[in-house]
Design a protein around this motif. Structure first.
Motif, PDB file in Angstrom:
ATOM      1  N   UNK A 261       1.046  -1.097   0.218  1.00 23.49           N
ATOM      2  CA  UNK A 261      -0.098  -0.190  -0.185  1.00 23.49           C
ATOM      3  C   UNK A 261       0.854   1.193  -0.263  1.00 23.49           C
ATOM      4  N   UNK A 262      -0.018   2.902   0.022  1.00 26.12           N
ATOM      5  CA  UNK A 262       1.031   3.589  -0.030  1.00 26.12           C
ATOM      6  C   UNK A 262       0.791   3.961   1.512  1.00 26.12           C
ATOM      7  N   UNK A 263       0.095   3.665   2.530  1.00 19.34           N
ATOM      8  CA  UNK A 263      -0.162   4.301   3.825  1.00 19.34           C
ATOM      9  C   UNK A 263       0.036   5.430   3.507  1.00 19.34           C
ATOM     10  N   UNK A 264      -0.333   6.058   3.196  1.00 18.38           N
ATOM     11  CA  UNK A 264      -0.402   7.893   3.098  1.00 18.38           C
ATOM     12  C   UNK A 264      -1.160   8.698   3.228  1.00 18.38           C
ATOM     13  N   UNK A 265      -1.741   8.449   4.404  1.00 21.66           N
ATOM     14  CA  UNK A 265      -1.797   7.615   5.481  1.00 21.66           C
ATOM     15  C   UNK A 265      -2.153   6.876   5.188  1.00 21.66           C
ATOM     16  N   UNK A 266      -1.439   5.888   6.564  1.00 21.39           N
ATOM     17  CA  UNK A 266      -2.239   5.241   7.310  1.00 21.39           C
ATOM     18  C   UNK A 266      -4.093   4.784   7.500  1.00 21.39           C
ATOM     19  N   UNK A 267      -4.921   4.498   7.111  1.00 18.40           N
ATOM     20  CA  UNK A 267      -6.285   5.069   7.522  1.00 18.40           C
ATOM     21  C   UNK A 267      -6.911   3.333   7.839  1.00 18.40           C
ATOM     22  N   UNK A 268      -8.181   3.221   8.894  1.00 17.19           N
ATOM     23  CA  UNK A 268      -8.258   2.305   8.907  1.00 17.19           C
ATOM     24  C   UNK A 268      -9.150   1.030   8.249  1.00 17.19           C
ATOM     25  N   UNK A 269      -9.386   2.023   6.891  1.00 16.47           N
ATOM     26  CA  UNK A 269      -9.594   0.854   5.562  1.00 16.47           C
ATOM     27  C   UNK A 269      -7.354  -0.067   5.733  1.00 16.47           C
ATOM     28  N   UNK A 270      -6.838   0.144   6.275  1.00 14.09           N
ATOM     29  CA  UNK A 270      -5.803  -0.419   5.822  1.00 14.09           C
ATOM     30  C   UNK A 270      -5.733  -1.356   7.414  1.00 14.09           C
ATOM     31  N   UNK A 271      -5.601  -0.952   7.659  1.00 12.35           N
ATOM     32  CA  UNK A 271      -6.154  -1.704   9.060  1.00 12.35           C
ATOM     33  C   UNK A 271      -7.191  -2.225   9.159  1.00 12.35           C
ATOM     34  N   UNK A 272      -8.677  -2.125   8.385  1.00  8.87           N
ATOM     35  CA  UNK A 272      -9.366  -3.213   8.417  1.00  8.87           C
ATOM     36  C   UNK A 272      -8.448  -4.474   7.357  1.00  8.87           C
ATOM     37  N   UNK A 273      -8.223  -4.627   6.620  1.00  4.15           N
ATOM     38  CA  UNK A 273      -7.175  -5.116   5.744  1.00  4.15           C
ATOM     39  C   UNK A 273      -6.673  -6.349   6.508  1.00  4.15           C
ATOM     40  N   UNK A 274      -6.089  -5.645   6.611  1.00  2.73           N
ATOM     41  CA  UNK A 274      -4.662  -6.117   7.747  1.00  2.73           C
ATOM     42  C   UNK A 274      -5.303  -7.221   8.695  1.00  2.73           C
ATOM     43  N   UNK A 438     -14.956   1.669   3.655  1.00  2.25           N
ATOM     44  CA  UNK A 438     -14.543   0.848   2.276  1.00  2.25           C
ATOM     45  C   UNK A 438     -14.790   2.350   1.547  1.00  2.25           C
ATOM     46  N   UNK A 439     -15.379   3.789   1.778  1.00  5.31           N
ATOM     47  CA  UNK A 439     -15.047   4.109   0.905  1.00  5.31           C
ATOM     48  C   UNK A 439     -14.210   5.861   1.257  1.00  5.31           C
ATOM     49  N   UNK A 440     -13.164   5.160   2.339  1.00  2.00           N
ATOM     50  CA  UNK A 440     -12.076   6.113   2.950  1.00  2.00           C
ATOM     51  C   UNK A 440     -10.569   5.039   2.032  1.00  2.00           C
ATOM     52  N   UNK A 441      -9.935   6.467   1.221  1.00  3.92           N
ATOM     53  CA  UNK A 441      -8.969   6.259   0.703  1.00  3.92           C
ATOM     54  C   UNK A 441      -7.277   7.400   1.611  1.00  3.92           C
ATOM     55  N   UNK A 442      -6.730   6.573   1.432  1.00  6.03           N
ATOM     56  CA  UNK A 442      -5.518   7.523   1.561  1.00  6.03           C
ATOM     57  C   UNK A 442      -5.111   8.679   1.123  1.00  6.03           C
TER      58      UNK A 442
END
Length: 486
Positions: A261-274, A438-442
């Motif tokens: 990912x870009x993690x720019x910044x890390x978001x709730x969707x990134x952590x949900x995927x994790x 789902x609608x959150x994008x970095x």
């Protein structure tokens, strides 16, 4: 006496000093004095100082404890019985520095800056199936009676001849000592100087850590980025503490779950995927939670998305991921199959790639494989031949429809290939996802931070917004921040 002024020097980029010139310059410096301890490939570094002349002013002691019993008697036995390890190197450096301080009187050497150089290596084996690797380190002072600084690195040999590997190791050792004294105030330049009179076909440096008073301003995460950026290695790993980790130490024979990912910044969707992919992955057959490593991976191509690599932007991402207790990989693998090939050098256990639907669609796009003679089939042979699972996170399309493995659309000529891998169990849907994120994008969050638009805090994991505000990450509070240049 301020010896720093005597040690600090500018590297002439038009003429890299020869290995002999470097050794001689160290020997002629009346302030530098220390020991050499080299195990595994001969006394390849210290011999350059002996051959250069005037070495009596530099070399207090040189030794090689090749016999394991002798080595254990000097440095202590290792619990795992291994000798070519970072722990062994650190023991060597600590032991030898203690001896220097005990045996060399400060009244006799009031202005000397002491050092201890050490390496423990395994060169290429008889069958030439294992090319060898090693740990190299230096503890050194730049001021008399000052705390020691330390540089520790790991290398992998690429040459197929033991004599060539010995020569390479010796040159690297001289470069490290010379750079530590004459380039220590510019660690990036010091890092580049390690390849003076060498080339990247001879060795790979895949881990390096700096510590001590002269490197108090150095962030080892940034130095790990330099290793990949400069082509010294294809991938580096650093832990939550910010220090670099040897990839083989953390990946060897492990199940690996990688999240790109870009993690720019890390978001709730990134952590949900994790969180959801991890829970699904460890329930897979042949996966053991105790032997599973999770990597948040960022590619150089991602870091270059706005042109040149923005080091400040990289550090912003790294700080947030580390604050969340994550282990981070920086790689030069734009294509997923290269990442999987890299993992396969360390493990035959199951590997998981957690990704969104758009990423999987890109994997089935032929344009990314035009450089391969076998095209997409060659790439897929490397990607899916191994014990690999894709853990697929859904996305919402422009019509508000949830896309998953069952209804995503690939190019018409890729449909049969996709179905083959899908129905062979290579692609697994994450079904217990959080629909609220789902609608959150970095990219949207980043824009809101830069424009000071309210509401971005709720899109991030707990505590992350506070870190961004406190450290002014991603241009928070800076109206002129663009993030487009370094």
């Amino acid at each position: 006496m301020n010896t720093e002024l005597k040690l600090k020097g500018d590297r002439d980029i038009l003429r890299v000093p020869s290995t002999k010139d470097k050794a001689l310059r160290i020997n002629l410096n009346a302030y530098i004095y220390g020991t050499f301890s080299e195990i595994g490939a001969g006394q390849e570094t210290v011999r350059h100082f002996f051959r250069a002349g005037r070495s009596s002013g530099t070399v207090a002691k040189a030794m090689s404890a090749y016999d394991k019993d002798f080595s254990d008697a000097i440095y202590g036995a290792e619990p795992d019985g291994r000798y070519v390890t970072e722990q062994r190197l650190k023991k060597m450096l600590i032991h030898e520095v203690d001896l220097v301080e005990k045996r060399l009187s400060r009244s006799k050497h009031p202005d000397k800056v002491f050092f201890s150089f050490a390496n423990t290596v395994a060169t290429i084996d008889y069958t030439k199936t294992f090319k060898g690797h090693g740990w190299v380190g230096l503890k050194f002072q730049v001021e008399a009676i000052e705390a020691y600084n330390e540089i520790i690195l790991h290398l992998r040999f690429k040459e197929n001849d033991i004599h060539l590997q010995q020569e390479t190791l010796g040159v690297l050792g001289v470069n490290l000592i010379y750079g530590s004294y004459y380039e220590c105030h510019d660690p990036k330049k010091l890092l580049l100087s390690l390849y003076d009179n060498l080339n990247k076909d001879q060795l790979e440096i895949d881990t390096i850590n700096f510590s001590g008073p002269v490197f108090a301003h150095v962030d080892n995460r940034l130095m790990s980025l330099q290793l990949v950026k400069n082509g010294m290695t294809d991938a580096v790993v650093f832990g939550p503490d910010g220090n670099n980790i040897l990839p083989s130490e953390i990946l060897y024979r492990k199940n690996i779950l990688a999240l790109r990912g870009s993690y720019r910044p890390v978001t709730k969707v990134n952590m949900d995927i994790y969180e959801k992919s991890y829970q699904k992955f460890i329930r897979e057959e042949n996966v053991c939670a105790d032997k599973t490593v999770v990597l948040f991976e960022i590619t150089l191509s991602n870091l270059r998305s706005s042109g040149e690599i923005n080091e400040r932007d990289f550090m912003d991402r790294a700080r947030l991921l580390c604050s969340l207790g994550q282990t981070v990989m920086i790689s030069n693998f734009q294509e997923y199959y290269k990442l999987v090939e890299y993992f396969s050098t360390y493990t035959k256990a199951r590997v998981g790639l957690a990704m969104g639907v758009s990423n999987l669609i890109d994997i089935f796009d032929e344009k990314y494989y035009q450089h391969l003679s076998g095209g997409i089939l060659e790439a897929f042979g490397k990607l899916f031949y191994r014990d690999l699972k894709v853990l697929l996170y859904p996305m919402i399309d422009t019509d508000g429809k949830i896309l998953c493995s069952h209804n995503l659309k690939v190019d018409a000529n890729m449909k049969l290939l996709y179905k083959f891998f899908k129905f062979n169990g290579k692609v697994i849907d994450i079904e217990d996802y959080d629909s609220e994120v789902l609608n959150i994008f970095s990219r949207d969050v980043l824009e809101m931070i830069r424009r000071d638009i309210a509401g971005w805090e709720e899109m991030l994991p707990l505590g992350v917004a506070e870190i961004i505000k406190r450290n002014k990450l991603f241009g928070y509070g800076e109206n002129n921040y663009s993030g487009e240049s370094s």
